[in-house]
Write a protein that holds these residues in place. Structure first.
Motif, PDB file in Angstrom:
ATOM      1  N   ILE A  34     116.156 110.936-105.565  1.00 45.87           N
ATOM      2  CA  ILE A  34     116.826 109.683-105.193  1.00 45.87           C
ATOM      3  C   ILE A  34     118.151 109.577-105.945  1.00 45.87           C
ATOM      4  O   ILE A  34     118.461 110.378-106.818  1.00 45.87           O
ATOM      5  CB  ILE A  34     115.965 108.448-105.533  1.00 45.87           C
ATOM      6  N   ASP A  35     118.929 108.579-105.591  1.00 46.72           N
ATOM      7  CA  ASP A  35     120.015 108.085-106.436  1.00 46.72           C
ATOM      8  C   ASP A  35     119.694 106.605-106.623  1.00 46.72           C
ATOM      9  O   ASP A  35     119.366 105.919-105.658  1.00 46.72           O
ATOM     10  CB  ASP A  35     121.369 108.273-105.735  1.00 46.72           C
ATOM     11  N   GLU A  37     121.757 123.863-102.701  1.00 46.31           N
ATOM     12  CA  GLU A  37     121.426 125.274-102.490  1.00 46.31           C
ATOM     13  C   GLU A  37     119.924 125.535-102.449  1.00 46.31           C
ATOM     14  O   GLU A  37     119.452 126.361-101.677  1.00 46.31           O
ATOM     15  CB  GLU A  37     122.071 126.122-103.598  1.00 46.31           C
ATOM     16  N   LYS A  38     119.181 124.837-103.310  1.00 41.94           N
ATOM     17  CA  LYS A  38     117.763 125.173-103.463  1.00 41.94           C
ATOM     18  C   LYS A  38     116.794 124.098-102.983  1.00 41.94           C
ATOM     19  O   LYS A  38     115.641 124.389-102.697  1.00 41.94           O
ATOM     20  CB  LYS A  38     117.465 125.468-104.938  1.00 41.94           C
ATOM     21  N   VAL A  39     117.262 122.851-102.934  1.00 38.62           N
ATOM     22  CA  VAL A  39     116.333 121.772-102.588  1.00 38.62           C
ATOM     23  C   VAL A  39     116.565 121.289-101.166  1.00 38.62           C
ATOM     24  O   VAL A  39     115.727 121.456-100.283  1.00 38.62           O
ATOM     25  CB  VAL A  39     116.458 120.587-103.586  1.00 38.62           C
ATOM     26  N   TYR A  40     117.732 120.672-100.925  1.00 36.00           N
ATOM     27  CA  TYR A  40     117.944 120.012 -99.641  1.00 36.00           C
ATOM     28  C   TYR A  40     119.341 120.347 -99.119  1.00 36.00           C
ATOM     29  O   TYR A  40     120.333 119.804 -99.612  1.00 36.00           O
ATOM     30  CB  TYR A  40     117.772 118.504 -99.815  1.00 36.00           C
ATOM     31  N   PRO A  41     119.434 121.222 -98.124  1.00 38.87           N
ATOM     32  CA  PRO A  41     120.746 121.647 -97.615  1.00 38.87           C
ATOM     33  C   PRO A  41     121.614 120.477 -97.129  1.00 38.87           C
ATOM     34  O   PRO A  41     122.836 120.564 -97.150  1.00 38.87           O
ATOM     35  CB  PRO A  41     120.391 122.576 -96.445  1.00 38.87           C
ATOM     36  N   GLY A  42     120.974 119.385 -96.707  1.00 36.55           N
ATOM     37  CA  GLY A  42     121.727 118.205 -96.276  1.00 36.55           C
ATOM     38  C   GLY A  42     122.496 117.556 -97.418  1.00 36.55           C
ATOM     39  O   GLY A  42     123.422 116.776 -97.185  1.00 36.55           O
ATOM     40  N   ASN A  43     122.082 117.870 -98.664  1.00 34.96           N
ATOM     41  CA  ASN A  43     122.770 117.405 -99.875  1.00 34.96           C
ATOM     42  C   ASN A  43     122.839 115.881 -99.981  1.00 34.96           C
ATOM     43  O   ASN A  43     123.770 115.334-100.569  1.00 34.96           O
ATOM     44  CB  ASN A  43     124.189 118.015 -99.940  1.00 34.96           C
ATOM     45  N   LYS A  44     121.867 115.204 -99.343  1.00 37.11           N
ATOM     46  CA  LYS A  44     121.801 113.737 -99.421  1.00 37.11           C
ATOM     47  C   LYS A  44     120.490 113.366-100.112  1.00 37.11           C
ATOM     48  O   LYS A  44     119.623 114.205-100.318  1.00 37.11           O
ATOM     49  CB  LYS A  44     121.784 113.119 -98.013  1.00 37.11           C
ATOM     50  N   VAL A  45     120.364 112.094-100.410  1.00 34.39           N
ATOM     51  CA  VAL A  45     119.064 111.557-100.822  1.00 34.39           C
ATOM     52  C   VAL A  45     118.698 110.457 -99.830  1.00 34.39           C
ATOM     53  O   VAL A  45     119.587 109.902 -99.180  1.00 34.39           O
ATOM     54  CB  VAL A  45     119.116 110.989-102.268  1.00 34.39           C
ATOM     55  N   VAL A 105     110.651 120.745 -98.184  1.00 38.06           N
ATOM     56  CA  VAL A 105     111.436 119.559 -98.511  1.00 38.06           C
ATOM     57  C   VAL A 105     111.779 118.821 -97.220  1.00 38.06           C
ATOM     58  O   VAL A 105     112.264 119.420 -96.253  1.00 38.06           O
ATOM     59  CB  VAL A 105     112.727 119.936 -99.270  1.00 38.06           C
ATOM     60  N   LEU A 106     111.500 117.543 -97.219  1.00 35.86           N
ATOM     61  CA  LEU A 106     111.742 116.697 -96.048  1.00 35.86           C
ATOM     62  C   LEU A 106     112.783 115.645 -96.401  1.00 35.86           C
ATOM     63  O   LEU A 106     112.905 115.255 -97.564  1.00 35.86           O
ATOM     64  CB  LEU A 106     110.438 115.997 -95.647  1.00 35.86           C
ATOM     65  N   GLY A 107     113.511 115.177 -95.378  1.00 36.59           N
ATOM     66  CA  GLY A 107     114.536 114.159 -95.610  1.00 36.59           C
ATOM     67  C   GLY A 107     114.446 113.023 -94.610  1.00 36.59           C
ATOM     68  O   GLY A 107     113.486 112.924 -93.845  1.00 36.59           O
TER      69      GLY A 107
END
Length: 234
Positions: free
Chosen positions: A29-30, A68-76, A85-87
């Motif tokens: 999260i942020d 690079e390793k968690v979420y390619p969308g680079n968002k929270v 990993v799901l978004g």
């Protein structure tokens, strides 16, 4: 158990990644992000503080490894669970509700289910209308969005929430109402609950739920962010 109210410091570009995909479930999260706040509330309400680790990221100085390793969308938000990993916050609040133990966050009553889906499908329009109101006459232009909520809150009378009882639907809306209530009061000297008793009661009752209040943002931070990002310089 995670201590309530104690927030770990956000990970910045210099932070090392956690031991990814080691079987730990992590919610990225942020602290200031309303989308991430939705999933954070759902996690808290279901009592999953020990099952889902909170990993705060600093979006203004985010670590390279996150994309690079968690979420390619680079968002929270994003959720690391069972090796994937799901978004997307609306998908995640439903996912957390279905895939983890704890109080169900969506009713089984068919009428409530149907209305709940309708409200969730409208929430993106609701938030867009609020943000676009800032470009014109905010109080006037945001009024229909708040009226929509006031009317929706009158549908079921077995409680003060959107489906009567607290649910995913309240979680979908409150992070944005929280921010706009603060901004409208501070910047435009307008109370969004004026003439909207159901909305006032809804906010009042939500503020009694620890799972939500633990996720609230510092009001001054919200005002500062809106002034720099969304409002023309006065």
């Amino acid at each position: 158990m995670a201590t309530l109210g104690v927030r770990p410091p956000p990970l910045t570009s210099t932070a090392e990644p956690p031991p990814l995909f080691d079987g730990t479930t992590r919610l990225y999260i942020d602290y200031g992000c309303p989308f991430a706040q939705r999933v954070w509330i759902a996690r808290n309400y279901k009592g999953l503080q020990d099952k889902i680790n909170l990993v705060p990221i600093d979006l203004r100085d985010r670590p390279v490894w996150y994309k690079e390793k968690v979420y390619p969308g680079n968002k929270v938000p994003s959720l690391e669970h069972n090796g994937k990993v799901l978004g997307e916050s609306l998908d995640l609040i439903k996912y957390v509700d279905v895939n983890f133990e704890g109080t169900p966050l969506f009713p089984s009553d068919p009428a409530k289910k149907e209305f709940g889906e309708q409200l969730i499908s409208h929430v993106d329009t609701f938030t867009k209308d609020l943000f676009s109101s800032l470009k014109g006459d905010p109080v006037q232009q945001a009024s229909p969005a708040f009226e929509y909520l006031e009317n929706a809150l009158g549908k079921f009378d077995d409680g003060p929430f959107l489906l009567g009882q607290f649910s995913l639907v309240d979680i979908a809306y409150i992070p944005f109402v929280e921010r706009f209530q603060i901004v409208f009061a501070e910047v435009f000297k307008h109370d969004i609950t004026e003439g909207r008793p159901k909305l006032a009661k809804w906010i009042e009752e939500l503020n009694k739920i620890d799972a939500y209040t633990e996720t609230r943002v510092d009001p001054q931070e919200i005002v500062d962010l809106f002034k720099t990002r969304f409002l023309p310089q006065q």
